[in-house]
Design a protein around this motif. Structure first.
Motif, short mmCIF file in Angstrom:
data_model
loop_
_atom_site.label_atom_id
_atom_site.label_comp_id
_atom_site.label_asym_id
_atom_site.label_seq_id
_atom_site.Cartn_x
_atom_site.Cartn_y
_atom_site.Cartn_z
N ALA A 279 49.52 44.49 36.80
CA ALA A 279 50.61 45.09 36.03
C ALA A 279 50.97 44.29 34.79
N TRP A 280 51.08 42.97 34.94
CA TRP A 280 51.54 42.13 33.83
C TRP A 280 50.43 41.85 32.82
N ARG B 138 51.18 39.67 45.83
CA ARG B 138 52.04 39.21 44.74
C ARG B 138 51.19 38.81 43.53
N THR C 70 64.32 49.95 38.41
CA THR C 70 63.95 49.37 37.12
C THR C 70 65.17 49.03 36.27
N THR D 28 58.19 47.72 35.02
CA THR D 28 58.83 46.44 34.74
C THR D 28 57.94 45.56 33.87
N ALA D 29 56.65 45.53 34.19
CA ALA D 29 55.72 44.71 33.42
C ALA D 29 55.53 45.23 32.00
N PRO E 76 57.26 38.28 35.28
CA PRO E 76 56.39 38.26 36.48
C PRO E 76 57.13 37.81 37.74
N LEU F 101 56.79 48.28 39.54
CA LEU F 101 56.17 47.07 39.00
C LEU F 101 55.46 47.35 37.68
N GLN G 32 59.14 40.66 38.92
CA GLN G 32 58.23 41.61 39.58
C GLN G 32 58.06 41.28 41.06
N ALA H 70 49.75 41.97 41.89
CA ALA H 70 50.74 42.66 41.08
C ALA H 70 50.86 42.03 39.70
#
Length: 546
Positions: A109-110, A102, A523, A149-150, A214, A146, A217, A105
């Motif tokens: 990604a973020w 977690r 998404t 989304t980020a 986040p 992910l 996510q 990710a």
């Protein structure tokens, strides 16, 4: 506009949703069918001339070469770094930060994705972060979902502010001047002042919207991909997730306020990583239980000295440097590379024109970095051809999908040339939404922005397409134009999550061609959250403060 014309204008959207999402056809089949339906209805019902339909399709095919070049470069770089063992070394680094996936990710990604978005934009973050997450042990579908989304909040200031500076800046102009309706709605304000204020309003509202990305996510991760299909395991990360959201957005807000729209995402992502990575290493705000996918293979604890962490990261550092140097207007590189473009003017005798800026595209930076990596890691010359061939073969399915999607989009956008006297399909849809919503327009403004990104493939094009329309509606229903423009920008961010081009591209990078519908189904959840909550915040602001 009667019901038949409304249904015609909705054809590209409905075709994609029904064929890809509902019927779950692979993009290689769904998008050519969508193209055929769009072209047929544009000709037979919208009365768009056949020559313009053909020229628009040709324009889309030329643009698709740009996207495929970016994908080829991204796959080539990934294959090169994998063959060299650099990806494995980077994987070990992230496990050293935290074995909790977690956390990985959020950081990859973020935060890292925000940094890359700030430097390059145009789908580059997902092209880098999704394959990297697969290397970290994430299922490919989870990695793509992910990554997409980020790639939302950072898009406002992506590619050194391109969606605002170029997209909205040009979208508010008629010729070289601000459009009359803009000058009337925002008197005594220059284009630069408008963009600056819109950026500030957008990031202020995003502090209430993007802050939760986040957390969303990790909720998607644990609920749809975890062994226990648990919301609870995602909610356990709420404190760290909100901390990570603020660690990007607050620095981005300060940069937007003091430095302008060029660097908020770039510096926000950088400062976010500098804040969050040490916090994760110390277990700050993390739950006691580590979350991983089952049967996870731990990375090696030692690697050859030739694969030091710095050496493994050097290609990405070089790539980032190339992207930044070639996108700063103050340096000569940007203008030189863009001047080498191939121009395709007056396609098939129509006013439709386009160009290919192959040297300026991120794909060229990817390929240059891959070539550097060949030498850096001293790969055998025999592997060069293999890596190039493997990258080209990976893109066959994407070439079919993109070769249909982009012509469909350009027909949709160019449909303002018709025998009915109608505006283009997207603008007519926006007019219908404006008539329906009236003074509640702030609730709908983000949806219009997301429509533009969903189909045009870029927040920049969405802002260019709809900014003037948004100001016109704001003046008509007497709501603040700057707030509406900020909501347009946020909606364009949201559309990036489900954008057909981004989905097809990201899917091809991790071997998921044919699974585009599954990606969009997932998404859609954060995308709907983003536009709904942004709309509610925007509506509340206009009610309370204006």
């Amino acid at each position: 506009m009667n019901a038949i014309y409304l249904l015609t204008a909705l054809t590209p959207i409905l075709a994609i949703l029904i064929l890809l999402v509902v019927l779950r056809l692979p993009a290689q089949r769904a998008l050519p069918l969508s193209l055929g339906l769009t072209a047929l209805t544009a000709f037979a019902i919208w009365r768009m001339p056949a020559l313009y339909i053909a020229a628009s399709a040709l324009e889309g095919l030329i643009i698709s070469i740009s996207i495929l070049w970016i994908l080829f470069g991204a796959v080539l770089l990934l294959n090169t770094l994998t063959a060299a063992g650099a990806v494995e070394r980077i994987r070990a680094m992230f496990f050293a930060i935290s074995p909790d996936q977690r956390v990985q990710a959020i950081i990859v990604a973020w935060l890292f994705g925000a940094f890359i978005e700030g430097a390059a934009g145009f789908g580059t973050p997902a092209a880098i972060t999704a394959p990297l997450m697969v290397a970290l042990g994430f299922p490919p579908l989870a990695a793509v979902v992910l990554a997409l989304t980020a790639n939302s909040s950072p898009v406002t200031f992506g590619a050194l502010g391109t969606p605002l500076l170029i997209g909205m800046g040009r979208g508010l102009q008629v010729g070289e001047q601000l459009a009359p309706v803009v000058a009337q709605a925002l008197p005594n304000a220059s284009s630069a002042e408008i963009i600056q204020r819109v950026g500030e309003y957008a990031i202020q509202m995003d502090l209430g919207v993007g802050l939760f990305i986040p957390l969303i996510q990790v909720l998607l991760l644990t609920r749809f991909f975890g062994p226990n299909r648990s919301w609870k395991e995602g909610l356990a990360m709420w404190r760290f997730a909100l901390f990570a959201g603020a660690s990007f957005l607050l620095p981005a807000f300060l940069v937007a306020h003091w430095l302008g729209p060029e660097f908020p995402s770039l510096l926000g992502g950088l400062f976010g990583m500098l804040i969050v990575i040490p916090a994760a290493q110390r277990g700050f705000l993390l739950p006691k239980t580590t979350w991983q996918f089952p049967k996870h293979v731990s990375p090696p604890t030692t690697l050859p000295s030739s694969h030091s962490l710095l050496k493994a990261w050097l290609p990405y550092l070089f790539l980032t440097l190339l992207l930044v140097l070639t996108r700063l207007p103050a340096l000569p590189f940007k203008s030189f590379l863009q001047s080498q473009a191939l121009h395709f003017n007056n396609l098939l005798g129509t006013p439709i024109s386009t160009s290919l800026e192959l040297l300026y595209l991120p794909g060229t930076m990817f390929v240059a970095t891959a070539v550097l990596s060949f030498a850096l890691f001293r790969l055998p010359a025999a592997t060069w051809g293999q890596l190039f061939g493997a990258a080209a073969r990976r893109l066959v399915g994407s070439a079919i999908a993109l070769g249909a999607a982009l012509p469909m989009v350009r027909i949709f956008i160019n449909s303002g040339v018709n025998a009915l006297g109608l505006e283009s399909m997207p603008v007519e849809l926006a007019y219908q939404a404006a008539r329906l919503m009236g003074t509640a327009w702030p609730l709908a403004a983000p949806a219009i922005g997301s429509l533009g990104s969903f189909l045009a493939g870029s927040a920049t094009f969405s802002n260019m397409m709809f900014s003037l329309f948004q100001v016109s509606v704001a003046a008509e229903v007497n709501v603040p134009a700057l707030i509406i423009l900020a909501l347009q920008a946020l909606g364009a961010n949201a559309g990036n999550m489900v954008c057909v081009l981004n989905v097809v591209a990201a899917a091809s990078l991790v071997g998921l061609s044919g699974k585009e519908g599954a990606i969009i189904r997932l998404t859609l959840i954060p995308m709907l959250y983003y536009i709904l909550w942004a709309g509610i915040l925007g509506w509340s602001v206009t009610r309370l403060l204006f």
